[in-house]
Design a protein around this motif. Structure first.
Motif, mmCIF file in Angstrom:
data_model
loop_
_atom_site.group_PDB
_atom_site.id
_atom_site.type_symbol
_atom_site.label_atom_id
_atom_site.label_comp_id
_atom_site.label_asym_id
_atom_site.label_seq_id
_atom_site.Cartn_x
_atom_site.Cartn_y
_atom_site.Cartn_z
ATOM 1 N N GLN A 436 -1.420 -10.041 7.850
ATOM 2 C CA GLN A 436 -1.273 -8.802 8.601
ATOM 3 C C GLN A 436 0.205 -8.434 8.767
ATOM 4 O OE1 GLN A 436 -3.883 -6.762 9.745
ATOM 5 N NE2 GLN A 436 -2.146 -5.366 9.981
ATOM 6 N N GLN A 437 1.020 -9.418 9.130
ATOM 7 C CA GLN A 437 2.449 -9.161 9.287
ATOM 8 C C GLN A 437 3.100 -8.761 7.962
ATOM 9 O OE1 GLN A 437 3.429 -13.018 10.869
ATOM 10 N NE2 GLN A 437 3.565 -12.280 12.992
ATOM 11 N N ALA A 438 2.711 -9.445 6.881
ATOM 12 C CA ALA A 438 3.270 -9.131 5.561
ATOM 13 C C ALA A 438 2.873 -7.725 5.118
ATOM 14 C CB ALA A 438 2.800 -10.161 4.540
ATOM 15 N N THR A 439 1.645 -7.336 5.449
ATOM 16 C CA THR A 439 1.185 -5.985 5.121
ATOM 17 C C THR A 439 2.022 -4.936 5.841
ATOM 18 O OG1 THR A 439 -1.086 -6.742 4.759
ATOM 19 C CG2 THR A 439 -0.780 -4.402 5.237
ATOM 20 N N GLU A 440 2.205 -5.124 7.138
ATOM 21 C CA GLU A 440 2.982 -4.164 7.936
ATOM 22 C C GLU A 440 4.435 -4.099 7.463
ATOM 23 O OE1 GLU A 440 1.822 -2.126 10.036
ATOM 24 O OE2 GLU A 440 -0.207 -2.918 10.378
ATOM 25 N N GLU A 441 4.999 -5.258 7.141
ATOM 26 C CA GLU A 441 6.387 -5.305 6.699
ATOM 27 C C GLU A 441 6.552 -4.616 5.342
ATOM 28 O OE1 GLU A 441 8.985 -9.024 5.548
ATOM 29 O OE2 GLU A 441 8.906 -8.843 7.741
ATOM 30 N N ALA A 442 5.624 -4.837 4.432
ATOM 31 C CA ALA A 442 5.690 -4.205 3.113
ATOM 32 C C ALA A 442 5.561 -2.690 3.230
ATOM 33 C CB ALA A 442 4.581 -4.757 2.214
ATOM 34 N N ILE A 443 4.624 -2.237 4.051
ATOM 35 C CA ILE A 443 4.438 -0.799 4.246
ATOM 36 C C ILE A 443 5.699 -0.174 4.833
ATOM 37 C CG2 ILE A 443 3.216 0.898 5.667
ATOM 38 C CD1 ILE A 443 0.670 -0.760 5.225
ATOM 39 N N ALA A 444 6.297 -0.840 5.806
ATOM 40 C CA ALA A 444 7.514 -0.311 6.435
ATOM 41 C C ALA A 444 8.646 -0.179 5.414
ATOM 42 C CB ALA A 444 7.944 -1.230 7.585
ATOM 43 N N GLU A 445 8.791 -1.196 4.542
ATOM 44 C CA GLU A 445 9.865 -1.140 3.541
ATOM 45 C C GLU A 445 9.593 -0.041 2.512
ATOM 46 O OE1 GLU A 445 12.492 -3.975 0.530
ATOM 47 O OE2 GLU A 445 10.821 -4.861 1.650
ATOM 48 N N ILE A 446 8.340 0.125 2.117
ATOM 49 C CA ILE A 446 7.991 1.182 1.161
ATOM 50 C C ILE A 446 8.311 2.553 1.757
ATOM 51 C CG2 ILE A 446 6.061 2.329 -0.002
ATOM 52 C CD1 ILE A 446 4.804 -0.465 -0.355
ATOM 53 N N LYS A 447 8.005 2.738 3.027
ATOM 54 C CA LYS A 447 8.281 4.022 3.678
ATOM 55 C C LYS A 447 9.780 4.302 3.744
ATOM 56 C CE LYS A 447 5.688 5.011 7.328
ATOM 57 N NZ LYS A 447 4.909 4.836 8.574
ATOM 58 N N ILE A 448 10.571 3.256 3.946
ATOM 59 C CA ILE A 448 12.033 3.418 3.953
ATOM 60 C C ILE A 448 12.517 3.855 2.566
ATOM 61 C CG2 ILE A 448 14.227 2.158 4.101
ATOM 62 C CD1 ILE A 448 12.957 0.502 6.350
ATOM 63 N N VAL A 449 11.983 3.216 1.527
ATOM 64 C CA VAL A 449 12.357 3.572 0.148
ATOM 65 C C VAL A 449 12.076 5.040 -0.115
ATOM 66 C CG1 VAL A 449 11.760 3.242 -2.290
ATOM 67 C CG2 VAL A 449 12.129 1.252 -0.816
ATOM 68 N N PHE A 450 10.875 5.483 0.237
ATOM 69 C CA PHE A 450 10.496 6.876 -0.020
ATOM 70 C C PHE A 450 11.317 7.843 0.826
ATOM 71 C CE2 PHE A 450 7.269 5.131 -2.548
ATOM 72 C CZ PHE A 450 6.631 6.148 -3.251
ATOM 73 N N SER A 451 11.622 7.432 2.042
ATOM 74 C CA SER A 451 12.446 8.283 2.902
ATOM 75 C C SER A 451 13.839 8.468 2.320
ATOM 76 C CB SER A 451 12.534 7.681 4.303
ATOM 77 O OG SER A 451 13.379 8.434 5.128
ATOM 78 N N ASN A 452 14.390 7.388 1.810
ATOM 79 C CA ASN A 452 15.734 7.449 1.206
ATOM 80 C C ASN A 452 15.738 8.330 -0.036
ATOM 81 O OD1 ASN A 452 16.761 5.772 3.181
ATOM 82 N ND2 ASN A 452 16.609 3.916 1.946
#
Length: 456
Positions: A436-452
């Motif tokens: 669960q933690q790994a899922t949330e962390e991966a999603i957060a990093e992907i969103k940062i990539v797309f935001s950038n």
């Protein structure tokens, strides 16, 4: 509106940078093609005229990746570039930035040729729809989507196993299940059976668990498809906040890493680079493994007994919901840089490369590691031989396929370059994160990539 332009490279030498083949035949093929092209373009040159030189440089894949980054920074890029991993991150990014030249006219010429009377055809084939789709990238510099590369071949994630080890364990006559959970449980049970017969160090599954391996990312992408967790829609929009997608990501990561937790994956799989699973499988440490190409069986093609009897390939199982699983395919591509001062000559080379006799030599030189993307070669006996225990499986598998996510949005190329899925997997099997933690962390990093990317 004035036409946007990129600065041209100053050196006028016609240059080709090409990734070294896995087999000598691949590299020999491009060397031959470059040499004959050079002779062709100079055949009418008089003694007092300067001949055009074709400067072909062969790089290892790693060295090529490093060299191209430096060349882009210094505007010393080649005219033509072929890299095995170009479709993963490089070409989507370069097309987005406007650094690749539109080669739609080259592809249009191939298509028009196929419509001519047979006696007048120079090429006589068409590209498959999936191949043409794979080279249509978004150019943010010109605000358009077009064909920014030429497709040459494709590969699909394959599953290989040792048939003779199953025979040794008394499992040869037991069919491998095609349902999702039954398929993965089969290898766990096979490990137990083989270990009971004295092979105490054998593992059922040679699955990569490391962020150092691109194979980890690609395998998780296939698991995401199985759990209906496509993180991008067809318009390239990110869907990771959709509860169904988020649950699918969690399920994929949980299932994949559970096999490590059950002791059916070699402990050092969390440290493997891309060759790690190959070595584990070929040394018979692992009963089964997954690989993005057919390089593993192809490496044994010199030994007919090993290739056809001891080793086998098996299709991916159906998804957990029972539906067929679409195979993730990667299309190998060659590109022309916008900074090239030799664009017309470069297009002539691409057309020469695509002549049937040349393209056939390139694709077949890979010894089945890659598959064709043209109508003439798709039906070639080399790729349709039902007696080949590996090529025949993948040939059927790629009939139901899906492209890489970066085709729909180049920002996803950075997700792969960072190997976000590999990091998520590794954090779970290393005991640092729960699924669960790994899922949330991966999603957060992907969103940062797309935001950038959206702010770039």
């Amino acid at each position: 509106t004035p036409v946007k332009e990129k600065a041209l490279r100053k050196d006028p030498t016609f240059t080709i940078w090409w990734s070294e083949g896995y087999f000598p035949e691949e590299t020999a093929a491009i060397r031959k093609i470059a040499a004959t092209f050079e002779r062709e373009i100079n055949k009418d040159v008089k003694n007092n005229q300067e001949k055009r030189r074709v400067a072909l440089t062969i790089f290892s894949e790693r060295a090529l990746s490093q060299a191209i980054d430096i060349a882009i920074e210094n505007n010393t890029v080649p005219d033509i570039l072929y890299s095995y991993s170009a479709d993963f991150s490089l070409f989507p990014r370069l097309a987005w930035l406007g650094d690749l030249h539109d080669v739609s006219d080259v592809l249009a010429e191939i298509k028009a040729d196929a419509q001519k009377p047979e006696k007048d055809r120079q090429y006589g084939y068409e590209f498959t729809p999936q191949a043409l789709q794979s080279v249509e990238y978004q150019n943010d510099f010109l605000k358009k989507r077009s064909s920014y590369a030429i497709p040459l071949s494709l590969n699909s994630i394959s599953i290989h196993y040792w048939r003779d080890l199953l025979q040794e364990a008394g499992l040869a006559n037991q069919p491998i299940p095609s349902n999702w959970n039954g398929f993965w449980d089969y290898w766990v049970l096979a490990q137990q059976a083989i270990r009971q017969r004295g092979r105490s160090s054998l593992f059922g599954l040679g699955l990569p668990m490391s962020p150092a391996a691109a194979d980890t990312f690609l395998t998780i992408e296939q698991f995401l498809s199985a759990y209906d967790a496509e993180v991008l829609d067809s318009q390239g929009n990110l869907k990771v906040d959709d509860p169904k997608i988020k649950q699918g990501i969690f399920n994929a990561l949980t299932k994949y890493t559970s096999m490590y937790a059950r002791g059916t994956v070699p402990p050092n799989a969390k440290e493997w680079g891309d060759p790690g699973n190959n070595g584990s499988f070929l040394s018979r440490e692992s009963l089964m493994t997954i690989n993005p190409t057919l390089s593993i069986p192809a490496s044994q093609s010199f030994d007919a007994e090993t290739y056809t009897q001891s080793m086998a390939s098996v299709p991916w199982p159906n998804r957990p919901d029972g539906k067929p699983l679409s195979s993730l395919v990667s299309v190998k591509q060659v590109g022309l840089f916008e900074a090239s001062p030799n664009k017309e000559l470069a297009k002539s080379f691409l057309k020469y490369l695509l002549l049937p006799e040349n393209l056939t030599e390139i694709v077949k030189g890979a010894q089945g590691r890659y598959f064709p993307v043209t109508s003439n070669l798709v039906s070639d006996p080399f790729f349709t031989n039902p007696k080949d225990p590996h090529i025949s499986v993948v040939a059927k598998q790629i009939q139901t396929s899906r492209p890489l996510g970066q085709l729909f949005n180049p920002a996803y190329s950075e997700v792969q370059a960072r190997n976000i899925w590999g990091k998520a997997v590794n954090s779970i099997v290393s005991g640092k994160k729960t699924p669960q933690q790994a899922t949330e962390e991966a999603i957060a990093e992907i969103k940062i990539v797309f935001s950038n990317w959206s702010r770039a």
